[in-house]
Write an enzyme that holds these catalytic residues in place. Structure first.
Site, PDB file in Angstrom:
ATOM      1  N   LYS A  23       8.047 -10.095  -5.374  1.00  0.00           N
ATOM      2  CA  LYS A  23       6.869 -10.676  -6.175  1.00  0.00           C
ATOM      3  C   LYS A  23       6.528  -9.425  -6.603  1.00  0.00           C
ATOM      4  O   LYS A  23       5.974  -9.444  -8.084  1.00  0.00           O
ATOM      5  CB  LYS A  23       5.956 -11.032  -4.948  1.00  0.00           C
ATOM      6  CG  LYS A  23       4.241 -11.062  -5.587  1.00  0.00           C
ATOM      7  CD  LYS A  23       3.266 -11.457  -4.700  1.00  0.00           C
ATOM      8  CE  LYS A  23       1.778 -11.069  -4.922  1.00  0.00           C
ATOM      9  NZ  LYS A  23       1.701  -9.665  -4.950  1.00  0.00           N
ATOM     10  N   ASN A  24       6.104  -8.321  -6.107  1.00  0.00           N
ATOM     11  CA  ASN A  24       5.505  -7.203  -6.803  1.00  0.00           C
ATOM     12  C   ASN A  24       6.444  -6.476  -7.842  1.00  0.00           C
ATOM     13  O   ASN A  24       5.876  -5.619  -9.049  1.00  0.00           O
ATOM     14  CB  ASN A  24       5.215  -5.951  -5.700  1.00  0.00           C
ATOM     15  CG  ASN A  24       3.839  -6.588  -5.146  1.00  0.00           C
ATOM     16  OD1 ASN A  24       2.955  -7.602  -5.434  1.00  0.00           O
ATOM     17  ND2 ASN A  24       3.403  -5.744  -4.131  1.00  0.00           N
ATOM     18  N   CYS A 118      -6.111  -9.680  -4.604  1.00  0.00           N
ATOM     19  CA  CYS A 118      -6.355  -9.700  -3.071  1.00  0.00           C
ATOM     20  C   CYS A 118      -7.827  -8.676  -3.345  1.00  0.00           C
ATOM     21  O   CYS A 118      -7.939  -7.553  -3.604  1.00  0.00           O
ATOM     22  CB  CYS A 118      -5.662  -9.123  -2.300  1.00  0.00           C
ATOM     23  SG  CYS A 118      -4.186 -10.493  -2.096  1.00  0.00           S
ATOM     24  N   GLN A 127      -6.983   5.897 -12.081  1.00  0.00           N
ATOM     25  CA  GLN A 127      -5.796   6.551 -12.383  1.00  0.00           C
ATOM     26  C   GLN A 127      -4.970   5.999 -13.475  1.00  0.00           C
ATOM     27  O   GLN A 127      -4.313   6.695 -14.122  1.00  0.00           O
ATOM     28  CB  GLN A 127      -5.050   6.553 -10.944  1.00  0.00           C
ATOM     29  CG  GLN A 127      -5.713   7.575 -10.040  1.00  0.00           C
ATOM     30  CD  GLN A 127      -6.046   8.882 -10.328  1.00  0.00           C
ATOM     31  OE1 GLN A 127      -5.204   9.575 -10.897  1.00  0.00           O
ATOM     32  NE2 GLN A 127      -7.428   9.312 -10.154  1.00  0.00           N
ATOM     33  N   ASP A 306       0.896  -3.644   3.153  1.00  0.00           N
ATOM     34  CA  ASP A 306       0.907  -5.188   3.106  1.00  0.00           C
ATOM     35  C   ASP A 306       1.668  -5.964   4.111  1.00  0.00           C
ATOM     36  O   ASP A 306       1.915  -7.055   4.287  1.00  0.00           O
ATOM     37  CB  ASP A 306       1.992  -5.542   1.791  1.00  0.00           C
ATOM     38  CG  ASP A 306       1.096  -5.476   0.504  1.00  0.00           C
ATOM     39  OD1 ASP A 306      -0.347  -5.090   0.717  1.00  0.00           O
ATOM     40  OD2 ASP A 306       1.475  -5.445  -0.504  1.00  0.00           O
TER      41      ASP A 306
END
Ligand code: UD1
Length: 433
Positions: A23-24, A118, A127, A306
């Site tokens: 997913k990421n 989330c 940043q 996670d």
């Protein structure tokens, strides 16, 4: 209709499960196609709602997005003519922040709504903005819109004050076509950072050092089309590893990169599970009650934040008192209340959770709510060990990040069903882009 999961526990999981694309990585690679002058074919795309959403945002901006088959997406972003992303969907997904870097890299301008995702407490983007400023951009945030402009982008040294996945990805996206060389220091090292860099290199970028804390990017004038396959999902794999351990199961988790799972494997072995590592699979087997442990979440290669809620479920039925310290997010224990409704005994003090394990005694099924994506996964894992029925609400959070979770768990022998109950219309997020 509202959708819920109904889980009946006490079945040992057995068999094989295939892990989907990460997913990421997908939610970074899809916006990165904005930088390409060609057509990108991306393989191993997971069929999950966060991917549908980010692809839909690109489509609304003018990209031509289509599914070639169930796991292959073709994107031609040349139709995106304006660097503006202010549609409502942007607010619903954290990864929409990557539109900032990609649009800035392509148009030297970006106007994007503040991203969602989330809720783990404050999720600053200082940043990200620092990186853009280092490359010569001016940034302002007004009424929830981030507005960035640069006359030109000039390669520079970008020093991250904190290790941030998102800021590292945005710095890569913004610098890949900048003039000269950029060095990102104190960069994040997560597998999806490396995957994004490999994807950009496959389009013609010149990036070295991704996966270390110093990434060097020599700006190129043009990026072309590519065909690229996304890495397997580290966290989905870790979740099925815990699913096997928590049910005293025996599951072969296939299509993984075992190196990405080392911190998870180490913890499972430490508490007594048996993990066998193959070249592209891991087998997790547990026969006895597992033991307690201490976990502190950290940036990669540390233990991933996670995976923290899933381990809280596992340690809730292990033997002894375990301690989890959350080292990344300010507030990631909101789900504990839900686990405690199922009979877990977890107390939280700031960033530390103390878990009194039941030493193998079952938790009890209860109606609970998925507070966020991984918290939702943790509830399913706990429910798999419960006496009786657990009903999980707010499952759209879980479907943001787990492909076919009902099918995958059912095929391992888990008793989980998706049910529809009357209520507000839930959002239709089918992969009909
Ligand atoms: C990504 C993941 C998320 C994971 C997290 C940490 C995606 C889409 N999401 O989120 O699932 O939990 O990495 O592995 O990939 N921070 C700042 N300033 C910034 C940016 C971050 O202080 O500008 C802080 C955050 O508050 C947090 C820490 O840095 O405490 C890590 O955040 P970051 O790595 O940026 O997380 P995300 O990229 O949002």
């Amino acid at each position: 209709m509202l959708e819920k999961f109904v889980v009946r526990g006490r079945n040992r999981l057995r068999g094989e499960v295939n892990i989907s694309g990460a997913k990421n990585a997908a939610v970074a690679i899809i916006p990165a196609t904005i930088l390409s002058d060609g057509v990108c074919t991306i393989e191993n795309i997971p069929n999950i709602n966060d991917v549908t959403l980010i692809a839909r945002i690109l489509k609304e901006m003018g990209a031509d997005v289509s599914m070639v088959d169930k796991t292959t997406m073709k994107i031609d972003s040349n139709g995106i003519s304006s660097p503006v992303a202010t549609c409502e969907s942007v607010k619903r997904i954290r990864a929409s922040s990557y539109l900032l870097g990609a649009l800035l890299g392509k148009f030297h301008k970006a106007k994007v709504l503040s991203p969602g995702g989330c809720n783990f407490g404050v999720r600053p983007i200082d940043q990200h903005l620092k990186a853009f400023s280092s490359l010569g951009a001016k940034c302002k945030v007004e009424s929830g819109v981030i507005d960035i402009k640069a006359e030109k982008l000039i390669g520079s040294s970008v020093y991250m004050d904190t290790v941030s996945v998102g800021a590292t990805i945005n710095a890569l996206l913004a610098s890949v076509k900048a003039e000269g060389t950029t060095v990102i220091e104190n960069a994040a090292k997560e597998p999806h950072i490396v995957d994004l860099a490999n994807f950009l290199n496959s389009m013609g970028a010149d990036i070295m050092g991704a996966g270390t804390d110093s990434i060097k990017i020599k700006g190129v004038k043009k990026l072309g089309g590519t065909t690229y396959s996304i890495i397997p999902d580290q966290i989905e794999a870790g979740t099925y590893m815990v699913a096997s351990a928590i049910t005293s199961g025996d599951v072969l988790i296939k299509n993984v990169i075992p190196k990405h799972l080392e911190s998870i494997t180490a913890k499972l072995e430490e508490i007594g599970a048996e993990v066998t590592v193959f070249s592209e699979a891991v087998r997790v087997k547990a026969s006895n009650v597992l033991k307690k442990c201490t976990i502190k979440t950290m940036a990669h290669p540390g233990f991933p934040t996670d995976m923290q809620p899933q381990f809280a479920s596992l340690l809730s039925v292990s033997d002894g008192t375990s301690i989890i310290t959350e080292g990344v997010w300010e507030n990631r224990f909101k789900y504990v209340e839900e686990l405690n409704k199922m009979g877990a005994n977890i107390s939280v003090e700031g960033k530390v959770a103390v878990i009194e394990g039941t030493a193998g005694k079952s938790l009890i099924g209860a109606p609970v709510k998925a507070i966020d994506l991984r918290a939702g996964a943790a509830l399913i894992l706990a429910a798999l060990t419960c006496e009786g029925k657990t009903t999980i609400d707010n499952i759209e959070q879980i479907e943001r990040g787990y492909e076919d979770i009902v099918f995958k768990l059912s095929s391992l022998g888990g008793d989980i069903k998706k049910v529809f109950v009357p209520g507000d219309e839930s959002l239709d997020l089918e992969l009909a882009l």
